[in-house]
Design a protein around this motif. Structure first.
Motif, short mmCIF file in Angstrom:
data_model
loop_
_atom_site.label_atom_id
_atom_site.label_comp_id
_atom_site.label_asym_id
_atom_site.label_seq_id
_atom_site.Cartn_x
_atom_site.Cartn_y
_atom_site.Cartn_z
N GLU A 9 0.93 -1.16 -0.12
CA GLU A 9 -0.07 0.06 0.04
C GLU A 9 0.75 1.36 0.16
O GLU A 9 0.59 2.17 -0.77
CB GLU A 9 -0.79 -0.04 1.32
CG GLU A 9 -2.00 1.37 1.38
CD GLU A 9 -2.68 1.18 2.51
OE1 GLU A 9 -3.35 2.22 2.89
OE2 GLU A 9 -2.94 0.34 2.98
N ASP A 10 1.84 1.24 0.93
CA ASP A 10 2.73 2.45 0.91
C ASP A 10 3.62 2.80 -0.59
O ASP A 10 3.80 3.83 -0.91
CB ASP A 10 3.99 2.21 2.22
CG ASP A 10 3.19 2.57 3.36
OD1 ASP A 10 2.14 2.87 3.42
OD2 ASP A 10 3.79 2.41 4.53
N LEU A 17 0.63 4.84 -8.18
CA LEU A 17 0.04 3.95 -9.27
C LEU A 17 -1.47 4.08 -9.62
O LEU A 17 -1.48 3.95 -10.95
CB LEU A 17 0.35 2.64 -8.77
CG LEU A 17 1.82 2.02 -8.40
CD1 LEU A 17 1.76 0.67 -8.19
CD2 LEU A 17 2.84 2.55 -9.41
N ASN A 18 -1.93 4.72 -8.84
CA ASN A 18 -3.37 4.95 -8.90
C ASN A 18 -3.58 6.17 -10.24
O ASN A 18 -4.81 6.19 -10.71
CB ASN A 18 -4.49 5.13 -7.69
CG ASN A 18 -4.65 3.77 -7.10
OD1 ASN A 18 -4.48 2.81 -7.70
ND2 ASN A 18 -4.69 3.93 -6.04
N ASP A 19 -2.73 7.02 -10.39
CA ASP A 19 -2.69 8.26 -10.99
C ASP A 19 -2.27 7.62 -12.31
O ASP A 19 -2.51 8.59 -13.27
CB ASP A 19 -1.74 9.35 -10.52
CG ASP A 19 -2.17 9.77 -9.23
OD1 ASP A 19 -3.57 9.59 -8.81
OD2 ASP A 19 -1.54 10.49 -8.55
N ARG A 52 -2.50 -3.17 -14.65
CA ARG A 52 -1.92 -1.61 -14.82
C ARG A 52 -0.18 -2.12 -14.92
O ARG A 52 0.40 -1.28 -15.16
CB ARG A 52 -1.94 -1.02 -13.35
CG ARG A 52 -1.24 -1.61 -12.15
CD ARG A 52 -1.88 -0.62 -11.05
NE ARG A 52 -1.29 -1.18 -9.69
CZ ARG A 52 -1.93 -0.61 -8.46
NH1 ARG A 52 -2.89 0.13 -8.53
NH2 ARG A 52 -1.45 -1.24 -7.41
N PHE A 53 0.17 -3.61 -14.80
CA PHE A 53 1.50 -3.72 -15.30
C PHE A 53 2.65 -3.28 -14.40
O PHE A 53 3.69 -2.91 -14.84
CB PHE A 53 1.65 -3.57 -16.44
CG PHE A 53 0.80 -4.36 -17.48
CD1 PHE A 53 1.02 -5.86 -17.64
CD2 PHE A 53 -0.61 -3.94 -18.01
CE1 PHE A 53 -0.07 -6.57 -18.37
CE2 PHE A 53 -1.23 -4.90 -18.62
CZ PHE A 53 -1.03 -6.00 -18.83
N ASN A 54 2.19 -2.64 -12.99
CA ASN A 54 3.10 -2.17 -12.07
C ASN A 54 2.60 -2.59 -10.87
O ASN A 54 1.20 -2.95 -10.63
CB ASN A 54 2.81 -0.67 -12.03
CG ASN A 54 4.05 -0.06 -13.08
OD1 ASN A 54 5.27 -0.39 -13.42
ND2 ASN A 54 3.40 0.95 -14.12
N GLY A 55 3.63 -2.56 -9.42
CA GLY A 55 3.03 -3.06 -8.53
C GLY A 55 3.20 -4.46 -7.96
O GLY A 55 4.31 -4.99 -8.59
N LEU A 56 2.57 -4.95 -7.04
CA LEU A 56 2.81 -6.39 -6.60
C LEU A 56 2.36 -7.27 -7.78
O LEU A 56 1.46 -7.46 -8.23
CB LEU A 56 1.90 -6.75 -5.38
CG LEU A 56 2.62 -7.95 -4.53
CD1 LEU A 56 3.71 -7.65 -3.91
CD2 LEU A 56 1.10 -8.31 -3.36
N TYR A 286 11.41 1.63 6.90
CA TYR A 286 10.76 0.66 7.48
C TYR A 286 11.90 -0.23 8.43
O TYR A 286 11.47 -1.31 8.98
CB TYR A 286 10.42 -0.14 6.36
CG TYR A 286 9.26 0.25 5.36
CD1 TYR A 286 8.03 0.48 5.85
CD2 TYR A 286 9.61 0.79 4.18
CE1 TYR A 286 6.87 0.87 5.14
CE2 TYR A 286 8.67 1.33 3.47
CZ TYR A 286 7.25 1.37 3.98
OH TYR A 286 6.42 1.76 2.96
N GLY A 287 12.97 0.38 8.62
CA GLY A 287 13.96 -0.57 9.40
C GLY A 287 14.37 -1.80 8.95
O GLY A 287 14.71 -2.53 9.59
N LEU A 288 14.16 -2.00 7.64
CA LEU A 288 14.51 -3.47 7.05
C LEU A 288 15.88 -3.46 6.20
O LEU A 288 16.14 -2.07 5.72
CB LEU A 288 13.35 -3.71 6.06
CG LEU A 288 12.04 -4.00 6.51
CD1 LEU A 288 10.99 -4.31 5.31
CD2 LEU A 288 11.76 -5.03 7.26
#
Length: 300
Positions: A9-10, A17-19, A52-56, A286-288
């Motif tokens: 989501e972040d 991506l929604n734009d 959309r061919f982007n994202g998860l 995220y501290g990852l």
């Protein structure tokens, strides 16, 4: 650990991506390459990704412990991800499929290459995730691929071109040979693909990560006063009719341009932002642990 749902989501919000509508490139190339394989890509990949061919792209375990950063899903990169990644870990790439653009001093490439089905199956079985962001990353105003190049060169953005994928910048006076040496150091490449004119007193450079080998883009940059043009690709070295046509078009333009044209490899030009901006941003937020996964060979 960070919940995959939160991270997804972040990232999607940060890259807006929604734009954007379907990715201009991969909405065409993903269906084209996978229709020649045995993979039902619409079933294997996440529903929103297939629109959309982007994202998860592939959803793994619910908690992310480590993020791997790469550009292309080459087999060596995916094999390293499988070897080092633990359930829930995420591979964040720029491209969802590999692009072999060719080596200016070696073999020409095959173009777009799908991820082999056995590797997709193994990634799923291990509970790993893949997230990709292409055009929204290219034009992002904070962590854009071309913006990272301008920053590495020490330039100041004064204009854009090529539908905002490219940036015009001004920098301290340099010359072609010095600019080539600087590019080889920044992108950690053994050589550049050079065409055009050698110049002294260069102050204004056009920069575009990835495929900048479009004559219309070069002409636009030159009209805006660019004395040099630095891109992932100056020539398309894809071994098919499309690649040969693009090569001929570029050679015709080269005879008339006054710019220095410098190619640094498609993948290397887009990897830089992962190294200089995205890794630190993700670790701070995220501290990852984030693991950079460069390609063994940038020209391919």
């Amino acid at each position: 650990m960070v919940l995959l749902e939160r991270l997804e989501e972040d990232l999607s919000k940060f890259f807006r991506l929604n734009d954007f509508g379907p990715d201009p490139a991969f909405s065409r190339f993903i269906p084209a390459v996978y229709e020649k394989t045995d993979l039902d890509w619409k079933r294997e990949f996440e529903p929103e990704f297939t629109e959309r061919f982007n994202g998860l792209m592939i959803r793994g375990g619910v908690e992310v412990g480590k993020i791997f950063l790469a550009v292309f899903p080459t087999e060596p990169i995916l094999e390293r991800f499988l070897e080092e990644g633990k359930r829930g870990d995420l591979l964040f790439m720029h491209h969802p499929i590999t692009m072999e653009c060719g080596d200016p001093r070696g073999d020409w490439g095959r173009g777009f290459i799908p991820i082999p089905t056995p590797l997709i199956r193994s990634i799923r079985e291990k509970g790993l995730s893949i997230y990709t962001c292409h055009h929204p990353l290219d034009v992002h105003r904070e962590v854009g691929t071309s913006l990272a190049i301008v920053e590495a060169l020490g330039g100041n953005v004064i204009d854009s071109f090529f539908n905002e994928c490219g940036l015009i910048c001004e920098l301290d006076e340099t010359d072609t040979d010095s600019l080539i040496q600087q590019a080889e150091e920044i992108f950690d490449i053994p050589y550049v693909d050079f065409e055009g004119q050698k110049r002294e007193n260069i102050r204004r450079i056009a920069v575009v990560a990835g495929c900048g080998d479009k004559v219309s883009a070069l002409k636009e940059a030159e009209k805006k006063g660019a004395q040099a043009y630095l891109s992932g690709e100056i020539h398309c070295h894809i071994d098919n009719e499309y690649g040969r046509t693009r090569y001929r078009e570029m050679m015709a333009y080269i005879r008339e341009t006054s710019m220095s044209l410098i190619g640094v490899s498609h993948a290397a030009s887009e990897y830089l932002v992962k190294k200089t901006r995205i890794k630190g941003w993700l670790e701070h937020r995220y501290g990852l642990e984030c693991v950079l996964v460069p390609q063994v060979k940038w020209w391919m």
